[in-house]
Enzyme design. Structure first.
Site, PDB file in Angstrom:
ATOM      1  N   TYR A 159       0.814  -1.215   0.000  1.00 52.43           N
ATOM      2  CA  TYR A 159       0.000   0.000   0.000  1.00 52.43           C
ATOM      3  C   TYR A 159       0.847   1.266   0.000  1.00 52.43           C
ATOM      4  CZ  TYR A 159      -4.344  -2.474   0.860  1.00 52.43           C
ATOM      5  OH  TYR A 159      -5.444  -3.284   0.756  1.00 52.43           O
ATOM      6  N   LYS A 226       2.336 -13.839   6.032  1.00 50.00           N
ATOM      7  CA  LYS A 226       2.522 -14.849   4.990  1.00 50.00           C
ATOM      8  C   LYS A 226       4.039 -15.091   4.853  1.00 50.00           C
ATOM      9  CE  LYS A 226       0.709 -17.456   1.829  1.00 50.00           C
ATOM     10  NZ  LYS A 226       0.003 -18.675   2.216  1.00 50.00           N
ATOM     11  N   ASP A 280      -3.425 -17.492   5.506  1.00 53.21           N
ATOM     12  CA  ASP A 280      -4.540 -18.324   5.039  1.00 53.21           C
ATOM     13  C   ASP A 280      -5.139 -19.125   6.194  1.00 53.21           C
ATOM     14  OD1 ASP A 280      -1.817 -18.837   4.238  1.00 53.21           O
ATOM     15  OD2 ASP A 280      -2.416 -20.855   3.686  1.00 53.21           O
ATOM     16  N   ASP A 304      -6.349  -5.524   5.632  1.00 54.02           N
ATOM     17  CA  ASP A 304      -7.482  -5.085   4.837  1.00 54.02           C
ATOM     18  C   ASP A 304      -8.462  -6.250   4.659  1.00 54.02           C
ATOM     19  OD1 ASP A 304      -9.042  -3.531   3.258  1.00 54.02           O
ATOM     20  OD2 ASP A 304      -7.592  -3.229   1.659  1.00 54.02           O
TER      21      ASP A 304
END
Ligand code: NAP
Length: 413
Positions: A159, A226, A280, A304
Site C-alpha cells: 500500500y 505470509k 490463510d 485489509d
C-alpha cells in the site's frame, strides 16, 4: 491559531508522559463527512451525548468542535479546498477526533482524503474491533464467539504506493536492474510494485497492539503473516513482533512455543500469549476457532482482508467501527463509504459511526458511557427497530429512519 475553526468552551485533552489526560469537558473534533455523513453524524452525536449525560449525570460532557474536509470544506474554505490546513492542525492539537465517510473521486481529481490524513498525521495503526452485538443477523452459527481487535499497519507494505505501470521507462529500468544486477528473472512485460516492511513500522504496530492487550487484560496477541512465502517482509514482520514482545514486554508476555515447553499449554495468570498464524490459516481459524483469538496484528494488505472478513462474520460492514491512530492522536471513523444514493434521505444505518463513537468513549476512559451505548444499540436491535439494511434480513422487523433509530437507542439507554 485557526482560520475558520471555532473552538468551543471546553478543555484540551493533553499527553503527559505515556498517558492521556482527559478533562471532564474535553474538546473533541468532528468531521461530519460527505453523502450520508450528515445523517449518520447527527444520529451518532445525539446518542453519544445522551449516553454521557445519562451515565455521569451531567458531570462529564463532550465539547464538540466542527472541522471540515471534503464537500463541507469547499463550502467553508472555497472551491477546491478539500483538506484545509485548519483540519490537519486541529486533529493533532486536540488529540481525539471522529469522522464520517469522505468521497474519493475515481481517477484524477484529488487523492483519497483518508490516505492524506493517515499520512500527514502519521496515523500508522488502523484499529478495528470486531464483536457481535446481540440481535444482529449473522451468517454463522455462533457469532458471539468472535471478539477480536485487529491492529493493521497503515503506512507500509504494497500500500506504500511504490509501483510502476508495465511498459513505462521506470518499469523497464527496475526490471533491468533486478534481472541484471540481482540475477532474477522478471518478465519484461510486467508491472512492478515494491513491498517495504520495516522494523520501525512493525514495532510501532506491535507495541500498540501489545499495550492494548495489557491494558485490557486480554489473553493473547497473534501476528498474522505470509512469512512462509515472503520471508524478508512478512516473515520479518512476525520475527520483529516476537522480538519486540520479548524486549519491551518480557514480564507481561510469553511466546506460544514456551507455553507448551514450560507450562503444558496453560498460560500463567497475567501472561499474554504471543502467537503467529500464516494468513490463510488465520482465515480458517476465525471461522473455526474464533474464541482463541483476541488481538490480531497484521501488515497492511492482510489487515485489509481480515478486517472485512471478520466484520462479515458478525453482521457486515454497516456495523463495523474503526479508528486510525498514531502514538496518541486518534481519528475514529465509520468504515463504510458515503453511499451517495442515500444522501439526505435519513435512511441508512448509523451503527458503524456510533460504534466508532463507542471506541472513542473507551479511549477517553469513559467505559460506562461506552457500555451504555452498546447496550442501547443491542436492545433496539433486539426490539427489531432497525434501518432498511437490517430490516431486510430480519423477520418481523420494523423499518425505522436513521434519526428514529437514534431516538430509540436513547430511550433504551
Ligand atoms: P459505500 O459508500 O460504502 O456504499 C456501498 C453500499 O454499502 C451502499 O450502497 C449500501 O448498500 C451499503 N452501505 C454503506 N453504508 C451503509 C450504511 N451506513 N447503512 C446501510 N447500508 C450502507 O461504498 P461505495 O459506494 O463503494 O463508495 C462511495 C464513496 O465512499 C466513494 O467515493 C468511496 O471512495 C468513498 N469511501 C469512503 C470511505 C471513508 O471515508 N472511510 C470508505 C469507503 C469508501 P445497499 O445499497 O445495497 O443497501
Amino acid at each position: 491559531m485557526f482560520d475558520k475553526v471555532i473552538v468551543p468552551d471546553g478543555e484540551k485533552i493533553t499527553v503527559e508522559g505515556d498517558e492521556l489526560k482527559i478533562p471532564d469537558n474535553p474538546v473533541v473534533a468532528f468531521i461530519e463527512g460527505d453523502g450520508i455523513g450528515p445523517d449518520i453524524w447527527s444520529a451518532t452525536q445525539r446518542v453519544l451525548d445522551a449516553s454521557v449525560e445519562k451515565t455521569y449525570d451531567g458531570a462529564k460532557r463532550i465539547a464538540w468542535m466542527e472541522i471540515s474536509a471534503g464537500d463541507k470544506a469547499q463550502e467553508v474554505y472555497g472551491e477546491g479546498v478539500v483538506m484545509p490546513d485548519d483540519t490537519l492542525k486541529a486533529i493533532p492539537e486536540f488529540v481525539v477526533a471522529i469522522k464520517g465517510p469522505l468521497t474519493t473521486p475515481i481517477g484524477g481529481g484529488f487523492r483519497s482524503l483518508n490516505v492524506t490524513m493517515r499520512q500527514k498525521l502519521d496515523l500508522y495503526a488502523c484499529v478495528r474491533p470486531v464483536r457481535w452485538i446481540p440481535g444482529v443477523p449473522s451468517p454463522v452459527k455462533h457469532p458471539e464467539k468472535l471478539n477480536v481487535v485487529i491492529f493493521r499497519e497503515n503506512t507500509e507494505d504494497v500500500y506504500a504506493g511504490i509501483e510502476w505501470r508495465e511498459g513505462t521507462d521506470d518499469a523497464v529500468k527496475i526490471i533491468d536492474f533486478v534481472n541484471s544486477e540481482m540475477g532474477k528473472n522478471v518478465r519484461g512485460d510486467s508491472g512492478v510494485g515494491i513491498k517495504p516492511i520495516s522494523i520501525t513500522g512493525t514495532k510501532n504496530i506491535a507495541r500498540k497492539a501489545i499495550k492494548y492487550a495489557i491494558q485490557r487484560g486480554l489473553p493473547s496477541v497473534t501476528f498474522m503473516h505470509k512469512g512462509n512465502i515472503m520471508k524478508f517482509t512478512e516473515g520479518a514482520f512476525k520475527d520483529w513482533g516476537y522480538e519486540l514482545a520479548a524486549e519491551e514486554f518480557g514480564d507481561e508476555t510469553l511466546p506460544e512455543s514456551e507455553l507448551w515447553e514450560k507450562y503444558d499449554g496453560k498460560a500463567p495468570e497475567g501472561k499474554i500469549v504471543v502467537k503467529d498464524r500464516i494468513a490463510d490459516s488465520m482465515f480458517q481459524q476465525i471461522l473455526l476457532r474464533p474464541d482463541e483469538y483476541h488481538v490480531i496484528v497484521t501488515p497492511n494488505l492482510n489487515g485489509d482482508y481480515i478486517s472485512d472478513a471478520a466484520a462479515a462474520q458478525v453482521g457486515g460492514l454497516g456495523m463495523a467501527p474503526g479508528a486510525n491512530m498514531g502514538d496518541f492522536v486518534a481519528l475514529f471513523e465509520a468504515t463504510h463509504g458515503t453511499a451517495p444514493k442515500y444522501s439526505g434521505l435519513d435512511k441508512v444505518n448509523p451503527s458503524s459511526l456510533m460504534l466508532s463513537g463507542v471506541m472513542m468513549l473507551e479511549y477517553l476512559g469513559w467505559q460506562e458511557a461506552a457500555d451504555a451505548v452498546i447496550d442501547g444499540i443491542s436492545k433496539t436491535i433486539q426490539q427489531k427497530h432497525v434501518t432498511y439494511d437490517l430490516e431486510r434480513q430480519m423477520e418481523g422487523a420494523t423499518k425505522v429512519k436513521t434519526s428514529e433509530y437514534a431516538t430509540k437507542i436513547i430511550e433504551n439507554i
